[in-house]
Design a protein around this motif. Structure first.
Motif, PDB file in Angstrom:
ATOM      1  N   THR A  43     -41.030  28.443  21.282  1.00 53.66           N
ATOM      2  CA  THR A  43     -40.556  27.100  20.930  1.00 53.66           C
ATOM      3  C   THR A  43     -40.872  26.732  19.481  1.00 53.66           C
ATOM      4  OG1 THR A  43     -42.614  26.185  21.839  1.00 53.66           O
ATOM      5  CG2 THR A  43     -40.670  26.186  23.280  1.00 53.66           C
ATOM      6  N   PHE A  44     -41.765  27.470  18.841  1.00 58.87           N
ATOM      7  CA  PHE A  44     -42.114  27.170  17.452  1.00 58.87           C
ATOM      8  C   PHE A  44     -41.100  27.741  16.459  1.00 58.87           C
ATOM      9  CE2 PHE A  44     -46.288  26.412  19.318  1.00 58.87           C
ATOM     10  CZ  PHE A  44     -46.693  25.276  18.632  1.00 58.87           C
ATOM     11  N   ILE A  45     -40.256  28.659  16.897  1.00 55.77           N
ATOM     12  CA  ILE A  45     -39.372  29.334  15.940  1.00 55.77           C
ATOM     13  C   ILE A  45     -38.492  28.331  15.202  1.00 55.77           C
ATOM     14  CG2 ILE A  45     -37.476  30.978  15.682  1.00 55.77           C
ATOM     15  CD1 ILE A  45     -38.627  32.484  18.122  1.00 55.77           C
ATOM     16  N   ASP A  46     -37.703  27.561  15.946  1.00 58.63           N
ATOM     17  CA  ASP A  46     -36.794  26.607  15.303  1.00 58.63           C
ATOM     18  C   ASP A  46     -37.556  25.503  14.576  1.00 58.63           C
ATOM     19  OD1 ASP A  46     -34.595  28.023  16.147  1.00 58.63           O
ATOM     20  OD2 ASP A  46     -34.198  26.734  17.878  1.00 58.63           O
ATOM     21  N   LYS A  88     -45.128  27.502   0.916  1.00 57.29           N
ATOM     22  CA  LYS A  88     -45.338  27.112   2.311  1.00 57.29           C
ATOM     23  C   LYS A  88     -44.114  27.428   3.160  1.00 57.29           C
ATOM     24  CE  LYS A  88     -47.144  23.362   5.176  1.00 57.29           C
ATOM     25  NZ  LYS A  88     -47.712  21.988   5.189  1.00 57.29           N
ATOM     26  N   SER A  89     -42.939  27.246   2.577  1.00 51.85           N
ATOM     27  CA  SER A  89     -41.706  27.585   3.273  1.00 51.85           C
ATOM     28  C   SER A  89     -41.688  29.067   3.637  1.00 51.85           C
ATOM     29  CB  SER A  89     -40.496  27.253   2.393  1.00 51.85           C
ATOM     30  OG  SER A  89     -39.299  27.687   2.995  1.00 51.85           O
ATOM     31  N   GLN A  90     -42.098  29.917   2.709  1.00 47.73           N
ATOM     32  CA  GLN A  90     -42.147  31.347   2.982  1.00 47.73           C
ATOM     33  C   GLN A  90     -43.085  31.663   4.149  1.00 47.73           C
ATOM     34  OE1 GLN A  90     -43.448  33.810  -0.314  1.00 47.73           O
ATOM     35  NE2 GLN A  90     -43.696  35.612   0.981  1.00 47.73           N
ATOM     36  N   ARG A  91     -44.249  31.048   4.154  1.00 50.49           N
ATOM     37  CA  ARG A  91     -45.225  31.312   5.217  1.00 50.49           C
ATOM     38  C   ARG A  91     -44.676  30.900   6.582  1.00 50.49           C
ATOM     39  NH1 ARG A  91     -48.786  29.210   1.267  1.00 50.49           N
ATOM     40  NH2 ARG A  91     -48.960  27.214   2.365  1.00 50.49           N
ATOM     41  N   LEU A  92     -44.016  29.745   6.641  1.00 49.27           N
ATOM     42  CA  LEU A  92     -43.455  29.281   7.909  1.00 49.27           C
ATOM     43  C   LEU A  92     -42.339  30.196   8.403  1.00 49.27           C
ATOM     44  CD1 LEU A  92     -43.358  25.465   7.165  1.00 49.27           C
ATOM     45  CD2 LEU A  92     -44.548  26.507   9.102  1.00 49.27           C
ATOM     46  N   LEU A  93     -41.492  30.638   7.486  1.00 48.84           N
ATOM     47  CA  LEU A  93     -40.389  31.514   7.879  1.00 48.84           C
ATOM     48  C   LEU A  93     -40.891  32.877   8.327  1.00 48.84           C
ATOM     49  CD1 LEU A  93     -37.897  30.460   5.091  1.00 48.84           C
ATOM     50  CD2 LEU A  93     -37.543  30.175   7.554  1.00 48.84           C
ATOM     51  N   GLU A  94     -41.910  33.377   7.663  1.00 51.07           N
ATOM     52  CA  GLU A  94     -42.501  34.648   8.091  1.00 51.07           C
ATOM     53  C   GLU A  94     -43.139  34.521   9.472  1.00 51.07           C
ATOM     54  OE1 GLU A  94     -43.445  36.662   3.723  1.00 51.07           O
ATOM     55  OE2 GLU A  94     -44.991  35.473   4.738  1.00 51.07           O
ATOM     56  N   ALA A  95     -43.751  33.365   9.741  1.00 50.82           N
ATOM     57  CA  ALA A  95     -44.321  33.120  11.073  1.00 50.82           C
ATOM     58  C   ALA A  95     -43.215  33.063  12.123  1.00 50.82           C
ATOM     59  CB  ALA A  95     -45.118  31.824  11.069  1.00 50.82           C
ATOM     60  N   ILE A 121     -42.653  35.717  15.394  1.00 48.45           N
ATOM     61  CA  ILE A 121     -42.489  35.292  16.791  1.00 48.45           C
ATOM     62  C   ILE A 121     -41.163  35.803  17.346  1.00 48.45           C
ATOM     63  CG2 ILE A 121     -42.314  33.306  18.340  1.00 48.45           C
ATOM     64  CD1 ILE A 121     -43.978  31.720  16.277  1.00 48.45           C
ATOM     65  N   GLU A 122     -40.110  35.675  16.555  1.00 51.61           N
ATOM     66  CA  GLU A 122     -38.778  36.127  16.974  1.00 51.61           C
ATOM     67  C   GLU A 122     -38.777  37.618  17.306  1.00 51.61           C
ATOM     68  OE1 GLU A 122     -34.730  35.522  17.781  1.00 51.61           O
ATOM     69  OE2 GLU A 122     -35.973  33.961  16.881  1.00 51.61           O
ATOM     70  N   GLU A 123     -39.369  38.422  16.425  1.00 51.02           N
ATOM     71  CA  GLU A 123     -39.408  39.865  16.648  1.00 51.02           C
ATOM     72  C   GLU A 123     -40.203  40.218  17.907  1.00 51.02           C
ATOM     73  OE1 GLU A 123     -38.959  41.697  12.124  1.00 51.02           O
ATOM     74  OE2 GLU A 123     -40.970  41.369  12.971  1.00 51.02           O
ATOM     75  N   LYS A 124     -41.301  39.514  18.129  1.00 52.51           N
ATOM     76  CA  LYS A 124     -42.161  39.794  19.280  1.00 52.51           C
ATOM     77  C   LYS A 124     -41.459  39.500  20.599  1.00 52.51           C
ATOM     78  CE  LYS A 124     -46.601  38.519  21.367  1.00 52.51           C
ATOM     79  NZ  LYS A 124     -47.839  37.707  21.222  1.00 52.51           N
ATOM     80  N   HIS A 125     -40.741  38.387  20.637  1.00 53.66           N
ATOM     81  CA  HIS A 125     -40.168  37.936  21.911  1.00 53.66           C
ATOM     82  C   HIS A 125     -38.724  38.386  22.130  1.00 53.66           C
ATOM     83  CE1 HIS A 125     -43.484  35.319  23.251  1.00 53.66           C
ATOM     84  NE2 HIS A 125     -43.690  35.098  21.966  1.00 53.66           N
ATOM     85  N   PHE A 126     -37.976  38.620  21.041  1.00 58.12           N
ATOM     86  CA  PHE A 126     -36.541  38.879  21.191  1.00 58.12           C
ATOM     87  C   PHE A 126     -36.070  40.166  20.518  1.00 58.12           C
ATOM     88  CE2 PHE A 126     -37.251  34.240  21.204  1.00 58.12           C
ATOM     89  CZ  PHE A 126     -36.857  33.970  22.507  1.00 58.12           C
ATOM     90  N   GLY A 127     -36.992  40.907  19.919  1.00 57.46           N
ATOM     91  CA  GLY A 127     -36.628  42.175  19.315  1.00 57.46           C
ATOM     92  C   GLY A 127     -36.151  42.039  17.877  1.00 57.46           C
ATOM     93  N   LYS A 128     -35.939  43.185  17.227  1.00 58.79           N
ATOM     94  CA  LYS A 128     -35.591  43.207  15.802  1.00 58.79           C
ATOM     95  C   LYS A 128     -34.087  43.217  15.543  1.00 58.79           C
ATOM     96  CE  LYS A 128     -39.913  45.296  14.289  1.00 58.79           C
ATOM     97  NZ  LYS A 128     -40.564  46.312  13.441  1.00 58.79           N
ATOM     98  N   ASP A 129     -33.314  42.954  16.591  1.00 55.47           N
ATOM     99  CA  ASP A 129     -31.858  42.962  16.455  1.00 55.47           C
ATOM    100  C   ASP A 129     -31.256  41.617  16.869  1.00 55.47           C
ATOM    101  OD1 ASP A 129     -29.467  44.264  15.823  1.00 55.47           O
ATOM    102  OD2 ASP A 129     -29.082  44.727  17.925  1.00 55.47           O
ATOM    103  N   LEU A 148     -32.627  36.241  14.252  1.00 54.91           N
ATOM    104  CA  LEU A 148     -33.488  36.869  13.258  1.00 54.91           C
ATOM    105  C   LEU A 148     -32.757  37.001  11.922  1.00 54.91           C
ATOM    106  CD1 LEU A 148     -36.312  38.110  12.938  1.00 54.91           C
ATOM    107  CD2 LEU A 148     -35.334  40.307  13.600  1.00 54.91           C
ATOM    108  N   ALA A 149     -31.474  37.291  11.978  1.00 50.36           N
ATOM    109  CA  ALA A 149     -30.680  37.385  10.748  1.00 50.36           C
ATOM    110  C   ALA A 149     -30.676  36.051   9.998  1.00 50.36           C
ATOM    111  CB  ALA A 149     -29.250  37.811  11.075  1.00 50.36           C
ATOM    112  N   THR A 150     -30.557  34.957  10.741  1.00 49.75           N
ATOM    113  CA  THR A 150     -30.591  33.629  10.117  1.00 49.75           C
ATOM    114  C   THR A 150     -31.929  33.373   9.445  1.00 49.75           C
ATOM    115  OG1 THR A 150     -29.059  32.789  11.779  1.00 49.75           O
ATOM    116  CG2 THR A 150     -30.332  31.156  10.554  1.00 49.75           C
TER     117      THR A 150
END
Length: 333
Positions: A89-92, A109-116, A120-128, A132-134
């Motif tokens: 739920t933190f991704i968006d 700070k924007s970079q740090r949040l986007l990397e976080a 999370i996206e990669e962990k829960h939904f994979g690298k494809d 993740l592209a967005t």
């Protein structure tokens, strides 16, 4: 539970208004939804992150970046009371806050949040994942502004690969990646390659949007920047004049996007030796920025410094010195 059902209804109306580009109406609906949610369920209810986020996004679209930032930060804080920080739920929430911070010039700070968000996206939904592209696309914007153009190029190529796989080569998502990559390439000195790429983006988007659509306006502005880099200043000027005419009609006279367009056109006029016109545009841009940004925002410092340079060219040394002092004062804070 009548009020909360009304809050849900107002949220649906707000989403519809936002998708139609009616951000003022969306803001009004989301404000009502937030107020009703607090009244019915209290100031610590599970729906607050959604309502804060929706309202923050609509205010951001209206150019009210400071208030949007506060609401989007509140959304994250409310979510932290219910979930661990690695929860999907933190991704968006992170992404929305990061984009607001970009417009306020806080790219670190924007970079740090986007990397976080990406982690999370990669962990829960994979690298494809298409989402993740967005997030790669948004991260590239922060990296670009921080001068890390090669890293921005890498993440944009990842975004393109994912989007082309899921949506094909003729989709607006791919066009958005092309547009941003073109700007990155121009910073890397590959202006001809950048021009070709952004023209591909425009060709795709012209199939999907009318010429007044904000996406196409962004494409035109970025193409103008690349044309300027290639020394094609007259073509850049004509393109920016067209963009400004549309923005004045569709966004109103004091929208932050207009400040950016005025600034871009001022630079072109400087290249053409028309410093009086450049001065007038920079003053208009600064007037807008002073309304929408904090007094110590780095973007204001840049605008003050650029205006100072134009004033020196016009031999207006006292006024140039005054604006340069303003820029230095911000830089020292």
């Amino acid at each position: 539970m009548e009020d909360i059902h009304s809050a849900e209804a107002y949220t649906e109306l707000g989403v519809a208004a936002q998708e139609a580009g009616n951000y003022e109406a969306a803001k009004d609906y989301f404000e009502k939804a937030l107020a009703m949610s607090k009244e019915e369920l209290g100031n610590d209810n599970k729906l607050l992150p959604i309502y804060y986020s929706n309202l923050g996004i609509s205010l951001h679209k209206l150019g009210n970046y400071e208030t949007a930032q506060i609401l989007l930060k509140n959304a994250i804080a409310a979510n932290e009371k219910r979930f661990a920080k690695g929860h999907p739920t933190f991704i968006d929430l992170y992404v929305n806050f990061a984009i607001a911070l970009q417009d306020l010039g806080n790219y670190e700070k924007s970079q740090r949040l986007l990397e976080a968000a990406i982690a999370i996206e990669e962990k829960h939904f994979g690298k494809d994942s298409p989402n993740l592209a967005t997030n790669y696309h948004n991260l590239a914007a922060s990296l670009q502004h921080l001068g890390n153009h090669k890293q921005a190029q890498i993440v944009l190529k990842k975004a393109i690969a994912i989007n082309e796989k899921h949506f094909g080569n003729d989709h607006p998502k791919v066009a958005a990646n092309y547009d941003r990559l073109a700007i990155v390439l121009s910073y890397l000195g590959k202006c001809k390659e950048a021009k070709t790429l952004i023209e591909k983006a425009i060709a795709i988007n012209e199939k999907h949007f009318e010429d007044k659509h904000p996406t196409l306006l962004t494409n035109y502005v970025n193409l103008a920047t690349i044309l300027e880099d290639l020394g094609e200043n007259e073509e850049a000027r004509d393109l920016l004049l067209r963009v400004i005419a549309i923005e004045q009609e569709s966004l109103g006279a004091d929208h932050p996007n207009l400040a950016t367009s005025y600034y871009n056109l001022a630079t072109v006029f400087q290249n053409l030796g028309e410093n009086d016109k450049a001065k007038s545009l920079l003053l208009q841009a600064i007037a807008i920025e002073e309304v929408h940004l904090n007094h110590n925002n780095p973007s204001l410092a840049t605008s003050y410094a650029n205006l100072s340079t134009v004033l020196v060219e016009l031999k207006n040394y006292d006024q140039a010195q005054a604006f340069l002092r303003k820029a230095i004062a911000i830089a020292k804070e």
